[in-house]
Design a protein around this motif. Structure first.
Motif, PDB file in Angstrom:
ATOM      1  N   GLN A  32      50.674 -83.005  43.415  1.00  0.00           N
ATOM      2  CA  GLN A  32      50.857 -84.448  43.183  1.00  0.00           C
ATOM      3  C   GLN A  32      49.731 -84.925  42.287  1.00  0.00           C
ATOM      4  OE1 GLN A  32      52.408 -86.750  46.277  1.00  0.00           O
ATOM      5  NE2 GLN A  32      51.165 -88.520  45.869  1.00  0.00           N
ATOM      6  N   PRO A  33      50.047 -85.792  41.302  1.00  0.00           N
ATOM      7  CA  PRO A  33      49.014 -86.229  40.372  1.00  0.00           C
ATOM      8  C   PRO A  33      47.804 -86.808  41.077  1.00  0.00           C
ATOM      9  CG  PRO A  33      51.171 -86.898  39.590  1.00  0.00           C
ATOM     10  CD  PRO A  33      51.361 -86.311  40.957  1.00  0.00           C
ATOM     11  N   ALA A  34      46.624 -86.492  40.527  1.00  0.00           N
ATOM     12  CA  ALA A  34      45.380 -86.949  41.137  1.00  0.00           C
ATOM     13  C   ALA A  34      45.348 -88.460  41.236  1.00  0.00           C
ATOM     14  CB  ALA A  34      44.189 -86.461  40.308  1.00  0.00           C
ATOM     15  N   GLY A  35      44.888 -88.969  42.376  1.00  0.00           N
ATOM     16  CA  GLY A  35      44.734 -90.395  42.545  1.00  0.00           C
ATOM     17  C   GLY A  35      45.989 -91.118  42.980  1.00  0.00           C
ATOM     18  N   GLU A  36      47.133 -90.416  43.034  1.00  0.00           N
ATOM     19  CA  GLU A  36      48.364 -91.053  43.440  1.00  0.00           C
ATOM     20  C   GLU A  36      48.550 -90.962  44.942  1.00  0.00           C
ATOM     21  OE1 GLU A  36      51.948 -90.094  41.512  1.00  0.00           O
ATOM     22  OE2 GLU A  36      51.255 -90.650  39.520  1.00  0.00           O
ATOM     23  N   THR A  37      49.091 -92.006  45.531  1.00  0.00           N
ATOM     24  CA  THR A  37      49.470 -91.980  46.936  1.00  0.00           C
ATOM     25  C   THR A  37      50.985 -91.972  47.015  1.00  0.00           C
ATOM     26  OG1 THR A  37      49.364 -94.381  47.008  1.00  0.00           O
ATOM     27  CG2 THR A  37      47.374 -93.174  47.661  1.00  0.00           C
ATOM     28  N   GLU A  38      51.498 -91.633  48.178  1.00  0.00           N
ATOM     29  CA  GLU A  38      52.948 -91.541  48.317  1.00  0.00           C
ATOM     30  C   GLU A  38      53.589 -92.915  48.139  1.00  0.00           C
ATOM     31  OE1 GLU A  38      56.365 -89.750  51.243  1.00  0.00           O
ATOM     32  OE2 GLU A  38      54.328 -89.984  52.010  1.00  0.00           O
ATOM     33  N   PRO A  39      54.635 -93.012  47.305  1.00  0.00           N
ATOM     34  CA  PRO A  39      55.300 -94.303  47.106  1.00  0.00           C
ATOM     35  C   PRO A  39      55.937 -94.811  48.402  1.00  0.00           C
ATOM     36  CG  PRO A  39      55.881 -92.774  45.353  1.00  0.00           C
ATOM     37  CD  PRO A  39      55.165 -91.984  46.398  1.00  0.00           C
ATOM     38  N   MET A  40      55.743 -96.094  48.670  1.00  0.00           N
ATOM     39  CA  MET A  40      56.235 -96.715  49.901  1.00  0.00           C
ATOM     40  C   MET A  40      57.026 -97.981  49.590  1.00  0.00           C
ATOM     41  SD  MET A  40      54.973 -95.074  52.667  1.00  0.00           S
ATOM     42  CE  MET A  40      53.758 -93.753  52.924  1.00  0.00           C
ATOM     43  N   HIS A  41      58.002 -98.270  50.454  1.00  0.00           N
ATOM     44  CA  HIS A  41      58.663 -99.568  50.481  1.00  0.00           C
ATOM     45  C   HIS A  41      58.138-100.308  51.706  1.00  0.00           C
ATOM     46  CE1 HIS A  41      61.614-102.683  50.181  1.00  0.00           C
ATOM     47  NE2 HIS A  41      62.201-102.355  51.326  1.00  0.00           N
ATOM     48  N   VAL A  42      57.734-101.556  51.517  1.00  0.00           N
ATOM     49  CA  VAL A  42      57.138-102.320  52.609  1.00  0.00           C
ATOM     50  C   VAL A  42      58.101-103.432  53.037  1.00  0.00           C
ATOM     51  CG1 VAL A  42      55.188-103.730  53.329  1.00  0.00           C
ATOM     52  CG2 VAL A  42      54.828-101.818  51.755  1.00  0.00           C
ATOM     53  N   ILE A  43      58.359-103.508  54.345  1.00  0.00           N
ATOM     54  CA  ILE A  43      59.196-104.580  54.877  1.00  0.00           C
ATOM     55  C   ILE A  43      58.402-105.343  55.928  1.00  0.00           C
ATOM     56  CG2 ILE A  43      61.310-103.263  54.492  1.00  0.00           C
ATOM     57  CD1 ILE A  43      61.403-102.791  57.548  1.00  0.00           C
TER      58      ILE A  43
END
Length: 272
Positions: A32-43
């Motif tokens: 996974q690219p450095a500095g990236e966190t897992e994409p999230m959807h927030v409700i």
């Protein structure tokens, strides 16, 4: 493609990149690219919400609702405070396929053995495109990303989807061989960006212009604007490549450190 091939427009850079790869075969590549966190959807939770119920409504596999408890560090998954923010990994959510479209075709270009039609022709997820010796194809993906496929190339639409109940999309292609220019649409922070895979690695962006060439001797990338995260397949660290720099991924999946691209030639006084 040889080191002096002008296909990507900056041959001297490729010679430098190849030398860097040879000197740094022990460099790792990332999953996974450095500095990236897992994409999230927030409700925001509503009265009566439960993880099981949210799993049934939002997840591809409702039985994976316990992951929501883990991601949100809920000690008691049966107790959810009304109005609380709940993060849901996009990878778990329902998605719906959306066709890419053909913006333009010049020369020979085929898909599933048939000539590719220009003028907005739909291309479903999984479509493979091949260009002939004179073929040029421009595609538009669901997120607005433009791909300009060059002659002698083979590309597959790996992912073209909207995440249900959100404004998020997932887009990705696989360049098996040849060259492509990418004008990637911006992706908001925390949401997945466009990714392009090659036999040697993966390049991921959130909105920028770059070029990719994939051949048997490796993958070459040039960044014209923004930043591209380049991952190899060797399980060792990747590289973040900024505008004005390039890199190569060798046949074993090793990513070389970025090197500056040569300055554009001075065309002052050249007649057009």
């Amino acid at each position: 493609m040889t080191a002096d091939d002008p296909a990507l427009g900056r041959p001297a850079a490729f010679a430098l990149m190849a030398a860097a790869v040879a000197a740094l075969l022990g460099m790792p590549a990332l999953a996974q690219p450095a500095g990236e966190t897992e994409p999230m959807h927030v409700i925001r939770t509503e009265p009566g919400d439960t993880l099981i119920g949210l799993g049934r409504r939002l997840l591809r596999d409702p039985s994976r609702w316990p992951e929501l408890a883990r991601v949100n560090r809920l000690r008691d998954p049966d107790l959810i405070a009304t109005g609380a923010e709940l993060r849901i990994p996009l990878r778990l959510m329902h998605t719906d396929p959306v066709d890419a479209t053909v913006v333009g075709v010049v020369g020979e270009a085929r898909s599933a053995g048939a000539a590719l039609a220009p003028g907005g022709a739909p291309l479903p997820e999984g479509t493979e495109i091949r260009t002939g010796a004179d073929g040029h194809v421009t595609l538009r993906l669901v997120d607005g990303t433009l791909l300009r496929l060059r002659p002698g190339s083979q590309l597959r639409l790996e992912e073209s989807r909207r995440v249900r109940d959100t404004t998020s999309v997932r887009t990705g292609v696989k360049l098996d061989r040849g060259r492509v220019e990418v004008d990637a649409a911006p992706a908001p922070r925390g949401l997945p960006g466009f990714r392009i895979g090659t036999p040697q690695g993966v390049l991921g962006v959130r909105g920028t212009e770059f070029r990719v060439a994939a051949q048997d001797d490796g993958t070459r990338g040039e960044v014209l604007g923004g930043v591209v995260a380049v991952d190899g397949r060797a399980g060792t660290p990747g590289q973040r490549v900024g505008a004005g720099f390039g890199t190569v991924v060798d046949p074993s999946g090793i990513v070389a450190p970025p090197v500056p691209l040569p300055a554009a030639p001075d065309t002052t006084g050249v007649l057009t």
